[in-house]
Write an enzyme that holds these catalytic residues in place. Structure first.
Site, PDB file in Angstrom:
ATOM      1  N   CYS A 152       6.523   7.339  -6.546  1.00  0.00           N
ATOM      2  CA  CYS A 152       5.478   8.232  -6.470  1.00  0.00           C
ATOM      3  C   CYS A 152       5.451   9.598  -7.286  1.00  0.00           C
ATOM      4  CB  CYS A 152       5.584   8.731  -4.771  1.00  0.00           C
ATOM      5  SG  CYS A 152       7.109   9.726  -4.373  1.00  0.00           S
ATOM      6  N   HIS A 187      -1.911   7.781  -5.095  1.00  0.00           N
ATOM      7  CA  HIS A 187      -0.446   7.978  -5.004  1.00  0.00           C
ATOM      8  C   HIS A 187       0.294   6.433  -5.111  1.00  0.00           C
ATOM      9  CE1 HIS A 187       0.460   6.670  -0.648  1.00  0.00           C
ATOM     10  NE2 HIS A 187      -1.167   6.421  -0.797  1.00  0.00           N
ATOM     11  N   HIS A 213       7.781  12.484  -0.659  1.00  0.00           N
ATOM     12  CA  HIS A 213       6.329  11.778  -1.293  1.00  0.00           C
ATOM     13  C   HIS A 213       5.614  12.710  -1.723  1.00  0.00           C
ATOM     14  CE1 HIS A 213       4.092   8.241  -1.733  1.00  0.00           C
ATOM     15  NE2 HIS A 213       3.158   8.736  -1.260  1.00  0.00           N
TER      16      HIS A 213
END
Length: 318
Positions: free
Chosen positions: A223, A289, A277
């Site tokens: 990510c 993402h 994240h």
């Protein structure tokens, strides 16, 4: 073989070598496609050839093309690429042979900053061929790897410019929105035009596989590696991990102030006590993402599983 015959063979071989170098074939991906170890859909996937990017063609046969891209040599399906012939390298730096009619048909772009550099190659360490002032016009020749644009200046210099230095004209194939703005409510500057460019670039990597620790489209992204890679191509340096980005980069904003290009952070473990994240907000409650759950770069809603663990948002485009 006599001496004259030998010289003739050598001259012929040199001519062939010169021709291959001078007119090398290039492949451009028309969609993101897997690079495989052999010409078969069951062969091992070595990496990904992203949509809109270019690679050197080595050979082609039986519906497959062998390419060299980002350090990976492998095979891609011919159905998902288009082939072009590059002009001779010696013509790249400067050329006056382009006719007025051809130049007039080229898409153009406007330089957004003073002292914008035209370089000899797709690297900030390559030779500076020319510097341009804000408002200068350039002709767009092609879109290259990693956020670079091949351009031709008004006086005939051909080279490469970073994507974020240019605003494309409405006739360009890489057309961008011209909207921009300023968030007066919280006095945080916002560059909407740059955000549009960043998001268009990010969407090129949809489908690129997830890989923990990955930071390259050819090998995969995690990510933060994905977010860092995208923003780095526009001169914006971010920390490597989601937690460090949240702690060190940008200005914190409230969820109600989210605009395209802002960073959104999550705690996917559910404890809501640690950020692990990050994604890029694209508008309408969605963000792009690198998802470990979906195993690729994808678009999700803030109301999804990740969305329920939303922690904060920050603005780094200013």
């Amino acid at each position: 073989m006599n001496t004259k015959a030998l010289i003739g063979v050598l001259v012929f071989l040199l001519f062939i070598t010169w021709s291959i170098k001078g007119f090398a074939k290039t492949a451009e991906a028309t969609t993101t496609v897997n690079i495989r170890s052999a010409p078969s859909t069951s062969a091992k996937i070595l990496g990904v050839f992203p949509k809109g990017f270019k690679a050197q063609v080595l050979t082609s046969s039986g519906g497959w093309v062998k390419i060299s891209y980002d350090g990976i040599v492998g095979y891609v399906k011919a159905d998902y690429i288009k082939l072009t012939k590059d002009a001779k390298v010696s013509n790249v730096v400067k050329s006056s042979a382009t006719s007025k009619q051809t130049v007039a048909q080229m898409p153009t772009a406007t330089v957004l900053k003073d002292n914008a550099r035209v370089r000899s190659d797709k690297s900030t360490s390559s030779k500076i061929l020319k510097t341009l002032s804000k408002g200068s016009k350039v002709y767009i020749l092609s879109r290259e790897q990693n956020g670079w644009i091949k351009v031709k200046t008004a006086d005939g210099v051909v080279g490469y410019m970073a994507y974020y230095l240019l605003k494309m004209s409405s006739t360009s194939s890489t057309k961008m929105s011209s909207r921009g703005g300023y968030d007066r409510e919280n006095e945080v500057a916002y560059n909407g035009t740059l955000a549009d460019r960043i998001l268009e670039f990010a969407k090129n990597f949809l489908g690129v596989r997830y890989r923990y620790g990955g930071s390259s489209p050819s090998t995969g992204f995690d990510c933060s590696g994905f977010v860092q890679y995208v923003f780095r191509n526009f001169g914006i340096r971010l920390e490597r991990t989601a937690a460090d980005m949240a702690a060190s980069n940008g200005v914190r904003i409230s969820p109600s102030e989210l605009k395209p290009g802002d960073l959104v952070f999550f705690d996917t473990d559910g404890g809501r006590n640690y950020i692990n994240h990050v994604g890029i907000y694209i508008g309408n409650g969605q963000y792009i993402h690198a998802s470990s759950a979906r195993r690729c770069v994808t678009i999700s809603n803030l109301t999804s599983k990740y969305g329920t663990s939303f922690m904060m948002a920050k603005r780094v485009i200013r």
